[in-house]
Write a protein that holds these residues in place. Structure first.
Motif, PDB file in Angstrom:
ATOM      1  N   ASN A 124       8.907  26.175  34.526  1.00  0.00           N
ATOM      2  CA  ASN A 124       8.870  25.277  33.368  1.00  0.00           C
ATOM      3  C   ASN A 124       9.187  23.836  33.755  1.00  0.00           C
ATOM      4  OD1 ASN A 124       8.105  26.938  31.194  1.00  0.00           O
ATOM      5  ND2 ASN A 124      10.134  27.824  31.071  1.00  0.00           N
ATOM      6  N   PHE A 125      10.071  23.645  34.741  1.00  0.00           N
ATOM      7  CA  PHE A 125      10.360  22.278  35.195  1.00  0.00           C
ATOM      8  C   PHE A 125       9.133  21.686  35.894  1.00  0.00           C
ATOM      9  CE2 PHE A 125      11.848  18.932  37.955  1.00  0.00           C
ATOM     10  CZ  PHE A 125      12.805  18.271  37.177  1.00  0.00           C
TER      11      PHE A 125
ATOM     12  N   ALA B  74       5.379  18.097  35.224  1.00  0.00           N
ATOM     13  CA  ALA B  74       4.555  17.139  35.978  1.00  0.00           C
ATOM     14  C   ALA B  74       3.253  16.856  35.248  1.00  0.00           C
ATOM     15  CB  ALA B  74       4.263  17.696  37.375  1.00  0.00           C
ATOM     16  N   ASN B  75       2.738  17.834  34.502  1.00  0.00           N
ATOM     17  CA  ASN B  75       1.474  17.653  33.790  1.00  0.00           C
ATOM     18  C   ASN B  75       1.545  16.557  32.721  1.00  0.00           C
ATOM     19  OD1 ASN B  75      -0.901  18.889  34.511  1.00  0.00           O
ATOM     20  ND2 ASN B  75      -0.944  20.254  32.761  1.00  0.00           N
ATOM     21  N   PRO B  76       2.468  16.648  31.742  1.00  0.00           N
ATOM     22  CA  PRO B  76       2.533  15.566  30.752  1.00  0.00           C
ATOM     23  C   PRO B  76       3.006  14.244  31.338  1.00  0.00           C
ATOM     24  CG  PRO B  76       4.372  17.077  30.443  1.00  0.00           C
ATOM     25  CD  PRO B  76       3.433  17.721  31.424  1.00  0.00           C
ATOM     26  N   ALA B  77       3.839  14.312  32.399  1.00  0.00           N
ATOM     27  CA  ALA B  77       4.282  13.064  33.028  1.00  0.00           C
ATOM     28  C   ALA B  77       3.089  12.327  33.625  1.00  0.00           C
ATOM     29  CB  ALA B  77       5.321  13.364  34.108  1.00  0.00           C
ATOM     30  N   GLY B  78       2.199  13.074  34.303  1.00  0.00           N
ATOM     31  CA  GLY B  78       0.996  12.458  34.849  1.00  0.00           C
ATOM     32  C   GLY B  78       0.068  11.967  33.755  1.00  0.00           C
TER      33      GLY B  78
ATOM     34  N   PHE C 241      16.730  30.680  44.371  1.00  0.00           N
ATOM     35  CA  PHE C 241      17.387  29.419  44.028  1.00  0.00           C
ATOM     36  C   PHE C 241      17.588  29.348  42.521  1.00  0.00           C
ATOM     37  CE2 PHE C 241      15.999  28.349  48.193  1.00  0.00           C
ATOM     38  CZ  PHE C 241      16.631  27.185  48.605  1.00  0.00           C
ATOM     39  N   THR C 242      18.646  28.696  42.111  1.00  0.00           N
ATOM     40  CA  THR C 242      18.736  28.242  40.728  1.00  0.00           C
ATOM     41  C   THR C 242      18.007  26.912  40.622  1.00  0.00           C
ATOM     42  OG1 THR C 242      20.791  27.011  41.061  1.00  0.00           O
ATOM     43  CG2 THR C 242      20.982  29.364  40.486  1.00  0.00           C
ATOM     44  N   LEU C 243      17.771  26.455  39.394  1.00  0.00           N
ATOM     45  CA  LEU C 243      17.093  25.175  39.220  1.00  0.00           C
ATOM     46  C   LEU C 243      17.919  24.043  39.819  1.00  0.00           C
ATOM     47  CD1 LEU C 243      14.805  23.464  38.082  1.00  0.00           C
ATOM     48  CD2 LEU C 243      16.004  23.422  35.886  1.00  0.00           C
TER      49      LEU C 243
ATOM     50  N   GLY D 272       8.248  23.973  27.979  1.00  0.00           N
ATOM     51  CA  GLY D 272       8.409  25.383  27.657  1.00  0.00           C
ATOM     52  C   GLY D 272       9.833  25.887  27.711  1.00  0.00           C
ATOM     53  N   PHE D 273      10.808  24.954  27.728  1.00  0.00           N
ATOM     54  CA  PHE D 273      12.195  25.405  27.819  1.00  0.00           C
ATOM     55  C   PHE D 273      12.601  26.215  26.588  1.00  0.00           C
ATOM     56  CE2 PHE D 273      12.337  21.618  30.643  1.00  0.00           C
ATOM     57  CZ  PHE D 273      12.707  22.284  31.802  1.00  0.00           C
ATOM     58  N   LEU D 274      12.164  25.791  25.406  1.00  0.00           N
ATOM     59  CA  LEU D 274      12.503  26.523  24.188  1.00  0.00           C
ATOM     60  C   LEU D 274      11.866  27.904  24.204  1.00  0.00           C
ATOM     61  CD1 LEU D 274      13.877  26.593  21.452  1.00  0.00           C
ATOM     62  CD2 LEU D 274      11.838  25.526  20.457  1.00  0.00           C
ATOM     63  N   ALA D 275      10.619  27.984  24.652  1.00  0.00           N
ATOM     64  CA  ALA D 275       9.944  29.278  24.744  1.00  0.00           C
ATOM     65  C   ALA D 275      10.660  30.192  25.730  1.00  0.00           C
ATOM     66  CB  ALA D 275       8.488  29.076  25.169  1.00  0.00           C
ATOM     67  N   GLY D 276      11.074  29.633  26.873  1.00  0.00           N
ATOM     68  CA  GLY D 276      11.794  30.444  27.852  1.00  0.00           C
ATOM     69  C   GLY D 276      13.127  30.936  27.324  1.00  0.00           C
ATOM     70  N   THR D 277      13.845  30.066  26.603  1.00  0.00           N
ATOM     71  CA  THR D 277      15.140  30.454  26.048  1.00  0.00           C
ATOM     72  C   THR D 277      14.985  31.534  24.988  1.00  0.00           C
ATOM     73  OG1 THR D 277      15.994  28.220  26.439  1.00  0.00           O
ATOM     74  CG2 THR D 277      17.215  29.605  24.888  1.00  0.00           C
TER      75      THR D 277
END
Length: 592
Positions: free
Chosen positions: A492-493, A497-501, A353-355, A67-72
């Motif tokens: 978003n980070f 974990a979802n697609p990685a799993g 915190f920042t990422l 979702g990085f593109l959506a967030g940007t």
């Protein structure tokens, strides 16, 4: 006329209207959860084996989670612009898949189909981002319930879309793909101008708790109703007229929350949008805190360094008294020059915190890997639910897709609600609720592995509840430990974990084991006819994908997933013990 105009403006700018519209968008935003229903027709039409189909599932999960593109774009464009981009992606991606499956467009290579699934499902991230960003800003003091309810409706969308598909009575299963392409896009375009921040922090009312109770009641009623309808349609032959009546009632339950902004608008006089409606005591406290922010910022790290560890274990009143005394001594010492106050190199847990700052913290990675193992195993079940039910002899796979969608919904709503009780009433770390959910999932995987009569129903219940709870609890826990300022980037980070799993569990483990067992069964069927002089080679030729039958198809996969859930629960418990002082400081005051 002027008063009517004021009423209308107040209604349009009511934060509860935005929340209800966001619920409607989310109720059709979880299109990825329908993959279990559309995957069999894709597999048959395009002659895919299970490993190829799993690659499409991984592409779907990547689209849902990147979702990085959506967030940007949400920071650059207005929220309605981001929603429009998501609607176009959803329409183009799944629309093209429908054209290919129905033969209206040329068959594409597997990698191109993966791209289309990714693009179509990536539209969800725009819907989720716009809904969460607007509502968290409008309900800053109720982000737990708000996130749980919104994510819950996203989880329920599979059952809603399936019921709509049933009432339309399409002639073929491929039409479900068409509905997935067109339906959500239409809803989002209709509501996209309503979804926006409206200064909701200025609209706090004493009736807010009653409004949330009403929303929770509607959620429970909606889930119970859908469950009853799905079971009835599965067990009994229901006429099409009755199906239409069921769907009309479903739409009524979805629409009824609009009563909240209507009643609020009719029962209260229009107020100045700039008026801050917080209680006077809270306004005074806010003013005092703003005046002392700089001093508190400087001295806070000194308090953390000098504070004895046993202070965090004291009752809330005594703990606050000891901290106040220590802080007063430090202020006096700093003023006299006896102590040199030093600036912190980075934020403490519970602050913003920042990422980049979060990525070097062990707590952040404990959340990430716990989420990877827990939700990744749940997503493996969701992606393979069609094949799991078929292997156990069930013809109607839609019932289990709908059921896991309903339990997913209740897991999200219930996970947000009960984890809020844990932190508000007991000041105990929220991740303990994640550990409980993961242990529930471990039991659910065992039921799938055994394949007992009725095990599909129980396994679907347990996996749906546990998986759904992750997505209500994890965002709230991440915001508590790492702040809200960069919440979008952090969230978003974590969703990666979802697609990685899914990539490892579904794309490698589940698909490989399934195809291996299917090849064994095909080999046995080919050998046995040769003994009796018959030939069944055409049944298992190159033109038909291999199928596996029996509980053996997913036995080993399910047992491995169960073990991963237990490991995830251990990681969550470690996080609980590490964050006890943080939650004691954050919520200890609310118990006094």
């Amino acid at each position: 006329m002027g008063k009517l105009k004021e009423r209308f403006q107040a209604f349009v700018n009511n934060r509860w209207l935005v929340f209800v519209a966001a619920m409607w968008i989310q109720s059709c935003a979880g299109i990825g959860y329908v993959f279990g229903s559309i995957s069999p027709v894709i597999k048959t039409s395009l002659n895919y084996n299970q490993k190829q189909l799993s690659k499409l599932g991984v592409a779907k999960d990547l689209g849902d989670s990147v979702g990085f593109l959506a967030g940007t774009l949400s920071e650059i464009l207005p929220l309605w612009g981001a929603l429009l981009v998501g609607a176009l992606q959803n329409l183009i991606g799944y629309g093209w898949v429908w054209l290919v499956v129905t033969g209206r467009a040329p068959v594409l290579p597997l990698w191109a189909m993966c791209v289309l699934i990714f693009v179509g499902n990536n539209g969800e991230t725009y819907f989720n981002t716009a809904a969460l960003v607007s509502c968290v800003q409008n309900f800053p003091k109720s982000r737990g319930p708000v996130v749980g309810i919104l994510k819950g409706f996203a989880g329920l969308s599979g059952a809603i879309l399936t019921q709509i598909y049933t009432v339309i009575n399409f002639p073929d299963q491929a039409s479900l793909i068409f509905m997935v392409a067109v339906g959500p896009a239409m809803v989002v375009v209709a509501l996209m101008f309503i979804i926006r921040p409206v200064g909701g922090h200025r609209q706090v009312r004493p009736s807010d708790s009653l409004s949330f109770t009403f929303i929770y009641s509607v959620c429970l009623l909606l889930a119970a109703y859908l469950m009853g309808v799905m079971l009835l349609e599965d067990l009994v032959s229901v006429s099409h007229t009755l199906v239409i009546i069921f769907t009309v009632i479903l739409f009524f339950l979805l629409i009824i929350p609009i009563a909240i902004p209507i009643i609020l608008n009719m029962s209260e006089e229009p107020r100045d949008p700039a008026e801050v409606l917080l209680p006077k005591t809270e306004q005074q406290e806010a003013g005092k805190s703003e005046q002392g922010v700089h001093e508190h910022e400087v001295i806070f790290s000194e308090v953390e360094d000098e504070k004895p560890q046993e202070v965090d274990l004291l009752p809330a009143p005594e703990r606050q008294k000891r901290i106040a005394q220590l802080q007063a001594k430090l202020f006096q010492a700093a003023a006299e020059g006896a102590v040199r106050v030093k600036r912190r190199r980075g934020p403490h847990r519970g602050e913003d915190f920042t990422l980049t700052q979060a990525l070097i913290k062990a707590d952040f990675w404990l959340i990430f890997f716990s989420l990877l193992l827990g939700s990744g195993s749940g997503l493996t079940v969701i992606d393979n639910l069609g094949q799991m039910s078929q292997s156990l002899g069930y013809d109607n796979t839609h019932i289990f897709v709908s059921m896991i969608s309903i339990w997913n919904f209740l897991g999200r709503v219930g996970g947000g609600y009960f984890s809020e009780i844990v932190v508000r009433d007991y000041a105990y770390p929220r991740p303990i609720a994640i550990a409980v959910a993961q242990l529930v999932m471990a039991v659910g995987h065992v039921f799938f592995a055994m394949g007992w009569p009725g095990a599909m129903y129980i396994g679907t219940l347990l996996i749906g509840l546990g998986y759904g709870a992750h997505w209500a609890i994890v965002p709230a826990a991440a915001s508590e430990l790492f702040g809200l300022k960069k919440f979008g980037a952090l969230y978003n980070f974590l969703t990666l974990a979802n697609p990685a799993g899914s990539l490892v569990f579904s794309g490698v483990i589940a698909s490989s084991i399934y195809d291996l067992e299917a090849e064994k069964q095909a080999h046995l069927h080919n050998i046995q006819p040769q003994i009796s002089g018959l030939s069944f080679s055409g049944l298992f030729g190159q033109d038909e994908p291999l199928k596996c039958e029996g509980s053996i198809c997913f036995f080993l996969t399910s047992m491995i997933m169960s073990g991963f859930c237990i490991v995830a629960a251990v990681l969550s418990v470690i996080l609980v013990y590490r964050t006890k002082p943080v939650y004691a400081n954050l919520y200890g005051k609310s118990r006094t």
